[in-house]
Design an enzyme around this catalytic site. Structure first.
Site, PDB file in Angstrom:
ATOM      1  N   ARG A  24       0.835  -1.203   0.000  1.00 53.19           N
ATOM      2  CA  ARG A  24       0.000   0.000   0.000  1.00 53.19           C
ATOM      3  C   ARG A  24       0.869   1.251   0.000  1.00 53.19           C
ATOM      4  O   ARG A  24       0.500   2.274  -0.576  1.00 53.19           O
ATOM      5  CB  ARG A  24      -0.929   0.013   1.216  1.00 53.19           C
ATOM      6  CG  ARG A  24      -2.172  -0.826   1.043  1.00 53.19           C
ATOM      7  CD  ARG A  24      -3.121  -0.630   2.215  1.00 53.19           C
ATOM      8  NE  ARG A  24      -4.397  -1.289   1.992  1.00 53.19           N
ATOM      9  CZ  ARG A  24      -5.389  -1.292   2.867  1.00 53.19           C
ATOM     10  NH1 ARG A  24      -5.254  -0.662   4.016  1.00 53.19           N
ATOM     11  NH2 ARG A  24      -6.510  -1.912   2.593  1.00 53.19           N
ATOM     12  N   ILE A  88      -1.859   5.737   8.237  1.00 54.11           N
ATOM     13  CA  ILE A  88      -2.988   5.600   7.321  1.00 54.11           C
ATOM     14  C   ILE A  88      -3.282   4.107   7.213  1.00 54.11           C
ATOM     15  O   ILE A  88      -2.428   3.317   6.821  1.00 54.11           O
ATOM     16  CB  ILE A  88      -2.705   6.222   5.933  1.00 54.11           C
ATOM     17  CG1 ILE A  88      -1.323   5.816   5.414  1.00 54.11           C
ATOM     18  CG2 ILE A  88      -2.828   7.740   5.995  1.00 54.11           C
ATOM     19  CD1 ILE A  88      -1.034   6.306   3.995  1.00 54.11           C
ATOM     20  N   GLU A 181      -2.152  -0.130  15.922  1.00 55.85           N
ATOM     21  CA  GLU A 181      -0.874   0.587  15.883  1.00 55.85           C
ATOM     22  C   GLU A 181      -0.847   1.976  16.513  1.00 55.85           C
ATOM     23  O   GLU A 181       0.192   2.432  16.983  1.00 55.85           O
ATOM     24  CB  GLU A 181      -0.387   0.728  14.419  1.00 55.85           C
ATOM     25  CG  GLU A 181       0.067  -0.543  13.756  1.00 55.85           C
ATOM     26  CD  GLU A 181      -1.068  -1.339  13.132  1.00 55.85           C
ATOM     27  OE1 GLU A 181      -0.881  -2.553  12.902  1.00 55.85           O
ATOM     28  OE2 GLU A 181      -2.143  -0.761  12.878  1.00 55.85           O
ATOM     29  N   ASP A 204     -14.408  -2.828   8.151  1.00 56.48           N
ATOM     30  CA  ASP A 204     -15.343  -3.839   8.642  1.00 56.48           C
ATOM     31  C   ASP A 204     -15.988  -3.306   9.919  1.00 56.48           C
ATOM     32  O   ASP A 204     -15.562  -2.268  10.438  1.00 56.48           O
ATOM     33  CB  ASP A 204     -14.638  -5.174   8.893  1.00 56.48           C
ATOM     34  CG  ASP A 204     -13.477  -5.034   9.860  1.00 56.48           C
ATOM     35  OD1 ASP A 204     -13.683  -5.292  11.061  1.00 56.48           O
ATOM     36  OD2 ASP A 204     -12.364  -4.669   9.445  1.00 56.48           O
ATOM     37  N   ARG A 217     -11.758  -1.252  -1.607  1.00 56.07           N
ATOM     38  CA  ARG A 217     -10.775  -0.834  -0.611  1.00 56.07           C
ATOM     39  C   ARG A 217      -9.822   0.228  -1.153  1.00 56.07           C
ATOM     40  O   ARG A 217      -9.465   1.160  -0.445  1.00 56.07           O
ATOM     41  CB  ARG A 217      -9.997  -2.046  -0.088  1.00 56.07           C
ATOM     42  CG  ARG A 217     -10.828  -2.949   0.798  1.00 56.07           C
ATOM     43  CD  ARG A 217     -10.060  -4.189   1.221  1.00 56.07           C
ATOM     44  NE  ARG A 217     -10.900  -5.071   2.021  1.00 56.07           N
ATOM     45  CZ  ARG A 217     -10.896  -5.110   3.336  1.00 56.07           C
ATOM     46  NH1 ARG A 217     -10.085  -4.328   4.018  1.00 56.07           N
ATOM     47  NH2 ARG A 217     -11.690  -5.929   3.988  1.00 56.07           N
TER      48      ARG A 217
END
Length: 235
Positions: A24, A88, A181, A204, A217
């Site tokens: 990502r 992010i 995190e 979710d 996504r």
């Protein structure tokens, strides 16, 4: 270079976006940054540096969970001079009014434990975001018509949670979402005197049991990256 980051001096920007997934990080760098170049491949944890509207930005993976993020955030701050770190990533919704694809801006991050817990001993330290980043992120989300929520989240130290009673208490006390995190990132930011924020997409839901389809996504993740970049460099 450090043990876990192979970038040369000057290759890491003062502003760092930190997705958990290194792929990502690659996608976000190629999509949103100009002249993005890979500056780290150690252990497959990819990092890229380029510019956003002329401002240097690094997008670097953090891995999953607070121990992994702690390694990279420590080195980015201590050894490379990062001053603004924005997580992010995705999270699970924990309130009825929080919908799939909504963005959560984490004002605080509650947790059972973090890698920093041994430092505080009996103290329950309250990790929180940088207010300037939080305000700028909320402004950026509003300007783009993105449904967002500002409030507390829960940073869990396990993915396969077997504490439904704890989840019930989180929901009862207004926690918006759960991830793995942000609490450690906020603690490290406080320790080193830098800025931190978590910008999270709800993928979710623990109440409705909905889940974001995989094909959706990437689009939703893109909105989150835009918010983070505009928070770091408000117009």
């Amino acid at each position: 270079m450090t043990i876990h980051i192979g970038a040369e001096p000057g290759q890491i920007a003062e502003t760092v976006l930190m997705p958990g997934d290194p792929l990502r990080a690659e996608w976000a760098a190629n999509t949103f940054l100009d002249d993005a170049k890979c500056v780290n491949r150690v252990r497959g944890m990819l990092g890229f540096t380029g510019t956003y509207k002329g401002n240097p930005v690094t997008i670097h993976g953090s891995g999953m969970g607070m121990p992994s993020l702690s390694i990279y955030a420590n080195e980015l701050i201590r050894d490379y001079g990062a001053k603004t770190l924005i997580r992010i990533g995705s999270c699970g919704g924990m309130q009825d009014m929080v919908g799939i694809r909504d963005v959560i801006l984490a004002m605080t991050a509650s947790t059972l434990s973090t890698p920093s817990r041994g430092i505080f001993r009996e103290l329950n330290f309250a990790p929180c975001a940088d207010y300037g980043l939080l305000r700028s992120a909320a402004d950026a989300a509003s300007a783009r018509g993105i449904t967002h929520h500002v409030g507390g989240i829960y940073s869990s130290d396990v993915f396969y949670d077997e504490r439904p009673d704890l989840n019930e208490q989180m929901m009862r006390h207004g926690i918006l979402g759960v991830e793995m995190e942000a609490a450690e990132l906020y603690i490290l930011a406080a320790r080193y005197g830098v800025r931190a924020l978590a910008v999270l997409t709800v993928s979710d839901h623990l109440v409705t049991h909905e889940a974001l389809p995989s094909e959706d996504r990437e689009r939703s993740f893109g909105e989150m990256v835009e918010i983070a970049l505009e928070a770091a460099f408000p117009s």
